[in-house]
Motif scaffolding. Structure first.
Motif, PDB file in Angstrom:
ATOM      1  N   GLY A 131      39.582  38.285  44.820  1.00  0.00           N
ATOM      2  CA  GLY A 131      38.720  38.654  45.944  1.00  0.00           C
ATOM      3  C   GLY A 131      39.223  38.087  47.258  1.00  0.00           C
ATOM      4  N   LEU A 132      39.641  36.832  47.240  1.00  0.00           N
ATOM      5  CA  LEU A 132      40.198  36.221  48.449  1.00  0.00           C
ATOM      6  C   LEU A 132      41.467  36.937  48.882  1.00  0.00           C
ATOM      7  N   TYR A 133      42.310  37.267  47.894  1.00  0.00           N
ATOM      8  CA  TYR A 133      43.552  37.970  48.210  1.00  0.00           C
ATOM      9  C   TYR A 133      43.260  39.330  48.851  1.00  0.00           C
ATOM     10  N   LYS A 134      42.361  40.095  48.260  1.00  0.00           N
ATOM     11  CA  LYS A 134      42.069  41.431  48.798  1.00  0.00           C
ATOM     12  C   LYS A 134      41.483  41.352  50.202  1.00  0.00           C
ATOM     13  N   ALA A 135      40.630  40.367  50.450  1.00  0.00           N
ATOM     14  CA  ALA A 135      40.078  40.202  51.799  1.00  0.00           C
ATOM     15  C   ALA A 135      41.187  39.845  52.786  1.00  0.00           C
ATOM     16  N   GLY A 136      42.069  38.955  52.373  1.00  0.00           N
ATOM     17  CA  GLY A 136      43.182  38.575  53.240  1.00  0.00           C
ATOM     18  C   GLY A 136      44.173  39.695  53.435  1.00  0.00           C
ATOM     19  N   ASN A 157      47.566  29.560  52.173  1.00  0.00           N
ATOM     20  CA  ASN A 157      46.863  28.285  52.373  1.00  0.00           C
ATOM     21  C   ASN A 157      45.467  28.316  51.772  1.00  0.00           C
ATOM     22  N   VAL A 158      44.744  29.407  51.986  1.00  0.00           N
ATOM     23  CA  VAL A 158      43.390  29.528  51.436  1.00  0.00           C
ATOM     24  C   VAL A 158      43.435  29.425  49.917  1.00  0.00           C
ATOM     25  N   LEU A 159      44.328  30.177  49.289  1.00  0.00           N
ATOM     26  CA  LEU A 159      44.406  30.173  47.826  1.00  0.00           C
ATOM     27  C   LEU A 159      44.845  28.807  47.292  1.00  0.00           C
ATOM     28  N   ILE A 160      45.821  28.202  47.926  1.00  0.00           N
ATOM     29  CA  ILE A 160      46.294  26.886  47.477  1.00  0.00           C
ATOM     30  C   ILE A 160      45.189  25.848  47.624  1.00  0.00           C
ATOM     31  N   ARG A 161      44.496  25.855  48.752  1.00  0.00           N
ATOM     32  CA  ARG A 161      43.432  24.874  48.964  1.00  0.00           C
ATOM     33  C   ARG A 161      42.246  25.097  48.033  1.00  0.00           C
ATOM     34  N   TYR A 162      42.033  26.327  47.636  1.00  0.00           N
ATOM     35  CA  TYR A 162      40.967  26.610  46.668  1.00  0.00           C
ATOM     36  C   TYR A 162      41.360  26.083  45.286  1.00  0.00           C
ATOM     37  N   LEU A 163      42.602  26.316  44.893  1.00  0.00           N
ATOM     38  CA  LEU A 163      43.048  25.957  43.541  1.00  0.00           C
ATOM     39  C   LEU A 163      43.478  24.497  43.393  1.00  0.00           C
ATOM     40  N   ALA A 164      43.974  23.882  44.446  1.00  0.00           N
ATOM     41  CA  ALA A 164      44.561  22.542  44.358  1.00  0.00           C
ATOM     42  C   ALA A 164      43.643  21.491  43.720  1.00  0.00           C
TER      43      ALA A 164
END
Length: 174
Positions: A131-136, A157-164
């Motif tokens: 979902g984050l990817y599609k929005a981005g 950055n958004v995905l990494i910070r979410y998963l980290a």
């Protein structure tokens, strides 16, 4: 929203020639969608290949985002076809199958980083990442050049910070 005349002009053929192969715009959309979905399946098989769990998160996210973004930038019509209001029924069904396979691939990547996480958590995390990817991606596709590159960096950055935090917790527990 394009006319068949505009499609023919873009393809470098006469409208009559276009109608020899496609009876209407929906048939064109279905054929194009089929071709792009096949290419997308091939690409995400590579992008979501099994990972070594020691792979740095930044490297894994960057590789996946770069491949998916490059595909969508080469084929911006794919996003429009798959997320537009007039997606033909058969194409919608094939897209749903593609989406399910894509989600399963993302789950496999996440599971490599979170081996002890419950399946429901992995699925939720994968859905959130998609979902984050599609929005981005929508922002990425609406820009060009340096601004597009900046949005791709922000998306990573958004995905990494979410998963980290999840990955750090899993690795410290191991």
């Amino acid at each position: 929203a394009s006319s068949t005349n505009a499609i023919a002009r873009e393809a470098g053929v006469s409208p009559g020639t276009l109608y020899q192969f496609f009876p209407n715009k929906e048939a064109i959309a279905i054929e194009l969608g089929d071709r792009l979905m096949h290419e997308m399946r091939d690409m995400y098989g590579e992008a979501l290949a099994p990972l070594d769990p020691s792979t740095p998160l930044e490297e894994a996210v960057g590789g996946v985002v770069d491949r998916f973004t490059a595909f969508n930038c080469r084929h911006p019509v794919f996003f429009a076809l798959m997320h537009g209001p007039d997606i033909p029924g058969r194409l919608a069904e094939e897209h749903d199958a593609l989406h399910a396979n894509l989600l399963a691939g993302i789950e496999a990547v996440i599971a490599a980083f979170l081996p002890d996480a419950p399946a429901a958590d992995v699925t939720r995390t994968a859905r959130m990442c998609l979902g984050l990817y599609k929005a981005g991606l929508e922002l990425v596709l609406s820009h060009e050049g340096a601004e597009r590159e900046a949005y791709v960096r922000e998306l990573k950055n958004v995905l990494i910070r979410y998963l980290a935090p999840m990955v750090a917790e899993a690795r410290s527990a191991a």
